[in-house]
Design a protein around this motif. Structure first.
Motif: not given
Length: 462
Positions: A348-371
């Motif tokens: 479960g930890l490994v699968v959770l880490g894979i999912g979080m890695g996929m999410l965190f990479v684009p997340l803050q970039n998109v959150a600050l896009s076009g500001v």
């Protein structure tokens, strides 16, 4: 250096988790005080981030960053020398206050240093990965320090990092600030701090019952104050949070995703550490190391996700990441009192880490896009506040779910404890599934529109 700042800010949200049992005995903390050691930091951090972001924009991002570093270091020293629960909780609150200056200033500096292109994608991938891994790193480091030194070192460890950050910040960073007439929105600051504080405190009280008058009163007051805050922001000339920052569909979706991710990384991981120590009998260091696969999975996935981000854009990652994370949490919910770490926790930890890695990479970039050039501090503060407030609210919700499933017993049996932890993981999995739905509905458009282009206006540098 800026990513190192983000590491200690996120790390301090979890580093005391494993140390809490030892700190509770040392200082004679009640169970309520024990929870507030975590909540005080997240509450002060999340509630003051918007004000901290505006101070960074108006007063100067480098100056705000350096002041935040100094204050954070001094609060860490104070907390390490705490002689009572009140001392420790107050010090954690002051840590959160100065983190609210330091974090948005660091993210705003990153935004103006890398305005667009591949370098920006790489910079935000590193920053996002550090943010994602920081919670798990805090658990490992907390276990190491608690077992071989003392729980107080979980606070003192910040001091050398602060010294390095100060030296590097003075030498390497350039000052920047927003142009124009910069006036502080005092009334907005008061209402949002009071509203967020009341809301989080109300959710904390919900552990004792959702129908209680104080629980309902604080939550209702928090919602009312936040509605008043929105009304104020729509009418003042220099708003603390320009509504254009959050009403943008894509950015608004990213902020919601950050709130849910924060609830998982702060709230759900706390119950994982309790399961490892209380039910499986792991020593503090071993419990910390046992969470390391989450960090390793995030680190392995991050560079792969960065390449996918450039090729396919953020939408597939921001939908797929929460789905994978939900599967990981569902696997964790299958724990049993006499179960094996390798069979019940590790997958479960490994699968959770894979999912979080996929999410965190684009997340803050998109959150600050076009500001807009005037708003990177406010936008970065909103991004960080979303995660911290999400973590605070998530922790209180998971605590309520846990208490209900475990029967509210002060000295519950291992089976009852596992029932509570499992219920908390199920609640977190539902949250991640909701995050996938939010991403599907709101993160839309060509990848060129979701990621920054080269049309950013110049930002004043001093």
């Amino acid at each position: 250096m800026l990513s190192l700042t983000q590491l200690i800010v996120v790390l301090d949200g979890t580093i005391v988790n494993i140390a809490l049992p030892q700190a509770q005995v040392s200082l004679g903390l009640s169970d309520t005080e024990r929870q507030w050691v975590i909540t005080a930091y997240a509450l002060a951090f999340g509630a003051l981030l918007l004000l901290g972001g505006r101070i960074a924009d108006y007063w100067g991002r480098k100056r705000t960053y350096l002041v935040g570093m100094v204050g954070f270091g001094l609060a860490s020293v104070w907390g390490g020398f705490a002689q009572s629960g009140t001392d420790l909780i107050a010090a954690r609150g002051v840590q959160g206050l100065f983190a609210a200056l330091m974090a948005p200033a660091a993210l705003a500096l990153l935004t103006v240093t890398f305005p667009n292109g591949r370098d920006r994608n790489t910079a935000f991938a590193v920053f996002g990965s550090v943010a994602g891994a920081g919670a798990a790193v805090g658990l490992v480091l907390g276990g190491l320090l608690t077992e071989f030194a003392d729980w107080r070192w979980c606070l003192w460890v910040n001091v050398p990092v602060v010294i390095v950050g100060l030296i590097a910040g003075i030498a390497l960073l350039r000052e920047s600030r927003a142009e124009g007439d910069n006036r502080y929105d005092v009334l907005g600051a008061i209402t949002v701090v009071a509203g967020l504080g009341s809301l989080v405190y109300g959710f904390t009280l919900a552990e004792n019952g959702w129908a209680r008058a104080d629980t309902i009163g604080f939550i209702a007051a928090g919602v009312g104050l936040l509605v008043l805050f929105v009304w104020i922001e729509s009418r003042v000339a220099q708003p603390l949070l320009p509504l254009r920052v959050v009403t943008h569909r894509v950015r608004g979706g990213a902020f919601l995703l950050q709130a849910i991710a924060g609830s998982v990384m702060i709230g759900a991981l706390l119950y994982l550490t309790f399961h490892l120590q209380i039910v499986l009998g792991f020593a503090p260091l071993l419990a910390g190391v046992a969470t390391l696969p989450l960090t390793v999975a995030i680190a392995i996935v991050a560079p792969i996700a960065t390449r996918l981000l450039s090729r396919f854009g953020p939408r597939p990652l921001m939908i797929g990441g929460p789905i994978v994370g939900a599967v990981g949490l569902a696997l964790l919910s299958r724990i049993t009192p006499g179960g094996s770490y390798l069979l019940e926790v590790l997958p479960g930890l490994v699968v959770l880490g894979i999912g979080m890695g996929m999410l965190f990479v684009p997340l803050q970039n998109v959150a600050l896009s076009g500001v807009a050039p005037h708003d990177p501090g406010a936008a970065s503060a909103t991004a960080n506040a979303s995660m911290q407030i999400g973590g605070s609210v998530g922790l209180s919700i998971f605590t309520t779910v846990y208490a209900s499933a475990s029967g509210h017993a002060a000295a519950a049996s291992p089976a009852a404890l596992v029932d509570g932890y499992s219920a908390a993981f199920v609640a977190a999995a539902i949250g991640m599934a909701l995050a996938a739905v939010i991403a599907f509905a709101l993160i839309r458009g060509p990848k060129e529109d979701l990621l920054p282009t080269g049309d950013r206006a110049p930002i004043h540098a001093a």
